[in-house]
Design an enzyme around this catalytic site. Structure first.
Site, PDB file in Angstrom:
ATOM      1  N   ARG A  41      18.060  13.484  65.686  1.00  0.00           N
ATOM      2  CA  ARG A  41      17.188  12.689  66.224  1.00  0.00           C
ATOM      3  C   ARG A  41      16.986  11.239  65.471  1.00  0.00           C
ATOM      4  O   ARG A  41      16.681  10.259  66.009  1.00  0.00           O
ATOM      5  CB  ARG A  41      15.823  13.492  66.785  1.00  0.00           C
ATOM      6  CG  ARG A  41      14.873  12.795  67.342  1.00  0.00           C
ATOM      7  CD  ARG A  41      13.840  13.815  67.934  1.00  0.00           C
ATOM      8  NE  ARG A  41      12.539  12.936  68.494  1.00  0.00           N
ATOM      9  CZ  ARG A  41      11.466  12.795  67.895  1.00  0.00           C
ATOM     10  NH1 ARG A  41      11.188  13.482  66.824  1.00  0.00           N
ATOM     11  NH2 ARG A  41      10.696  12.230  68.816  1.00  0.00           N
ATOM     12  N   HIS A  96      17.320   7.401  66.816  1.00  0.00           N
ATOM     13  CA  HIS A  96      15.997   6.598  66.505  1.00  0.00           C
ATOM     14  C   HIS A  96      16.240   5.268  65.749  1.00  0.00           C
ATOM     15  O   HIS A  96      15.677   4.163  66.156  1.00  0.00           O
ATOM     16  CB  HIS A  96      14.786   7.614  66.308  1.00  0.00           C
ATOM     17  CG  HIS A  96      14.192   8.264  67.448  1.00  0.00           C
ATOM     18  ND1 HIS A  96      12.803   8.402  67.524  1.00  0.00           N
ATOM     19  CD2 HIS A  96      14.882   8.777  68.480  1.00  0.00           C
ATOM     20  CE1 HIS A  96      12.737   9.133  68.562  1.00  0.00           C
ATOM     21  NE2 HIS A  96      13.825   9.599  69.176  1.00  0.00           N
ATOM     22  N   ASP A  97      16.987   5.740  64.963  1.00  0.00           N
ATOM     23  CA  ASP A  97      17.273   4.415  63.927  1.00  0.00           C
ATOM     24  C   ASP A  97      18.167   3.235  64.736  1.00  0.00           C
ATOM     25  O   ASP A  97      18.099   2.094  64.551  1.00  0.00           O
ATOM     26  CB  ASP A  97      17.944   4.834  62.639  1.00  0.00           C
ATOM     27  CG  ASP A  97      18.318   3.718  61.718  1.00  0.00           C
ATOM     28  OD1 ASP A  97      17.433   3.099  61.839  1.00  0.00           O
ATOM     29  OD2 ASP A  97      19.595   3.993  61.288  1.00  0.00           O
ATOM     30  N   ASP A 130      20.881   0.515  60.726  1.00  0.00           N
ATOM     31  CA  ASP A 130      20.392   0.044  59.413  1.00  0.00           C
ATOM     32  C   ASP A 130      19.271   0.751  58.450  1.00  0.00           C
ATOM     33  O   ASP A 130      18.794   0.104  57.829  1.00  0.00           O
ATOM     34  CB  ASP A 130      19.792  -1.346  59.645  1.00  0.00           C
ATOM     35  CG  ASP A 130      18.531  -1.196  60.475  1.00  0.00           C
ATOM     36  OD1 ASP A 130      17.835  -0.353  60.853  1.00  0.00           O
ATOM     37  OD2 ASP A 130      17.874  -2.431  60.540  1.00  0.00           O
ATOM     38  N   GLU A 173       8.466   1.743  61.549  1.00  0.00           N
ATOM     39  CA  GLU A 173       9.067   2.477  62.955  1.00  0.00           C
ATOM     40  C   GLU A 173       8.469   3.801  62.534  1.00  0.00           C
ATOM     41  O   GLU A 173       8.032   4.566  63.514  1.00  0.00           O
ATOM     42  CB  GLU A 173      10.739   2.453  62.660  1.00  0.00           C
ATOM     43  CG  GLU A 173      10.913   1.000  63.283  1.00  0.00           C
ATOM     44  CD  GLU A 173      12.627   0.920  63.039  1.00  0.00           C
ATOM     45  OE1 GLU A 173      13.337   2.011  63.245  1.00  0.00           O
ATOM     46  OE2 GLU A 173      13.063  -0.178  62.728  1.00  0.00           O
ATOM     47  N   ASN A 209       7.943   8.319  66.919  1.00  0.00           N
ATOM     48  CA  ASN A 209       8.567   8.699  65.658  1.00  0.00           C
ATOM     49  C   ASN A 209       7.519   9.685  64.683  1.00  0.00           C
ATOM     50  O   ASN A 209       7.936  10.167  63.489  1.00  0.00           O
ATOM     51  CB  ASN A 209       9.013   7.445  64.848  1.00  0.00           C
ATOM     52  CG  ASN A 209      10.213   7.015  65.514  1.00  0.00           C
ATOM     53  OD1 ASN A 209      10.979   7.663  66.117  1.00  0.00           O
ATOM     54  ND2 ASN A 209      10.408   5.764  65.136  1.00  0.00           N
ATOM     55  N   HIS A 261      20.128  16.933  73.099  1.00  0.00           N
ATOM     56  CA  HIS A 261      19.055  17.732  73.383  1.00  0.00           C
ATOM     57  C   HIS A 261      19.226  19.538  73.455  1.00  0.00           C
ATOM     58  O   HIS A 261      18.462  20.189  73.525  1.00  0.00           O
ATOM     59  CB  HIS A 261      18.517  17.502  74.740  1.00  0.00           C
ATOM     60  CG  HIS A 261      17.775  16.191  74.629  1.00  0.00           C
ATOM     61  ND1 HIS A 261      17.290  15.424  75.807  1.00  0.00           N
ATOM     62  CD2 HIS A 261      17.432  15.383  73.803  1.00  0.00           C
ATOM     63  CE1 HIS A 261      16.753  14.234  75.632  1.00  0.00           C
ATOM     64  NE2 HIS A 261      16.703  14.292  74.350  1.00  0.00           N
TER      65      HIS A 261
END
Length: 316
Positions: free
Chosen positions: A59, A63-64, A71, A85, A91, A188
């Site tokens: 995950r 999300h990155d 990055d 973030e 997050n 998921h």
């Protein structure tokens, strides 16, 4: 530990071209030959102590990549008035960041200043899938670390309440196709969902129904018992699928049975093309794994950044 080691060999190998854009699958062969083994060791050790680590790492990478490319910006700490973030609403529940810290610390001893945090994150995501019984693939490396991390940018992440149009648009903005959307949603198969992410489907769904009518009634009843309307239990929720510690295609099978967690999951059944892909992946684990690997390589090749951080939590 024996379970982890056994799982780490339960994978299929999917080869791909040695370079994707500016990235290369043999990037560290000479620069840091121990890169793969050090990262794999960090993932296996952490997983032996906490079976939820793989879902957290997978995950985190997703999300990155959806903000400024892959990055490592999701790893940066907030500083002063700048909220990073990792402290943005989507997050807050990210976990297992210490695995990246441990791998980075060992790599700085072995080959200082060589390996980016972004590459570590992309590789631990692959190893998280492998240690959970999923497919192995060669990760193209050579990413740089970003210096910008803003909590406000987490609005770019696809939300669990998105409909199919919003999902397609969100993925298309990253150069990802409808097939990528359906394949990556298969992530998921690992993990846990907090009540807040699916509360909209089990209470006050709309003016006509209290519960989303697309949900299996018995499944909905179970979710309502875990997450009552005015739930006050912190971290209450439910597993994302019936085998949430194993990387398999159960997610798609359950989706077709009305046993998905998020509105965004159910949305995959609302167009002929996406429903066809869900059915295909539900009937063939191999087809799902091939598509997942292809989409992961594509997503992880969204690059950004300009430095190699010495500490993954702070810029140089």
């Amino acid at each position: 530990m024996e379970v982890v080691v056994a799982l780490s060999f339960a994978f299929l190998v999917f080869p791909f071209p040695s370079a994707v854009g500016a990235l290369s699958s043999n990037y560290y062969d000479h620069k840091c030959p121990q890169f793969e083994s050090i990262v794999r060791g960090a993932v296996e050790k952490a997983t032996s102590n906490d079976k939820t680590v793989p879902s957290g790492l997978l995950r985190m990478h997703f999300h990155d990549c959806f903000i400024r490319g892959c990055d490592g910006s999701v790893l940066l700490n907030s500083k002063g008035k700048n909220k990073a973030e990792k402290d943005g609403p989507p997050n807050i529940s990210l976990h297992a960041l210490y695995v990246i810290d441990n791998a980075k610390k060992a790599l700085e001893v072995e080959c200082p200043g060589v390996v980016s945090c972004a590459d570590i994150l992309a590789t631990v995501a692959r190893d998280a899938v492998v240690v959970s019984g999923g497919p192995y693939w060669e990760v193209p490396n050579g990413r740089k670390d970003g210096r910008i991390s803003l909590a406000s940018d987490t609005r770019q992440l696809p939300a669990p309440v998105f409909n199919i149009s919003q999902l397609k648009q969100n993925f298309a903005q990253k150069g990802l196709s409808t097939k990528d959307l359906v394949a990556l949603s298969g992530g998921h198969t690992l993990g846990f969902a907090h009540c807040s992410t699916f509360q909209n489907r089990i209470h006050n769904f709309n003016a006509t129904h209290d519960v989303d009518p697309t949900l299996n009634p018995f499944f909905a009843s179970r979710l309502r018992s875990v997450c009552p309307a005015h739930n006050k239990v912190r971290n209450a929720g439910a597993p994302l699928d019936s085998s949430n510690l194993i990387f398999d295609n159960a997610y798609y099978k359950l989706l077709l049975q009305g046993k998905s967690m998020f509105s965004s999951d159910q949305a995959l059944l609302t167009t002929p093309k996406t429903k066809e892909l869900v059915s295909k992946f539900a009937s063939s684990r191999k087809a799902f794994e091939r598509a997942f690997v292809s989409s992961m390589i594509k997503m992880s090749s969204l690059t950004g950044g300009e430095e190699i951080r010495r500490d993954c939590r702070v810029v140089n």
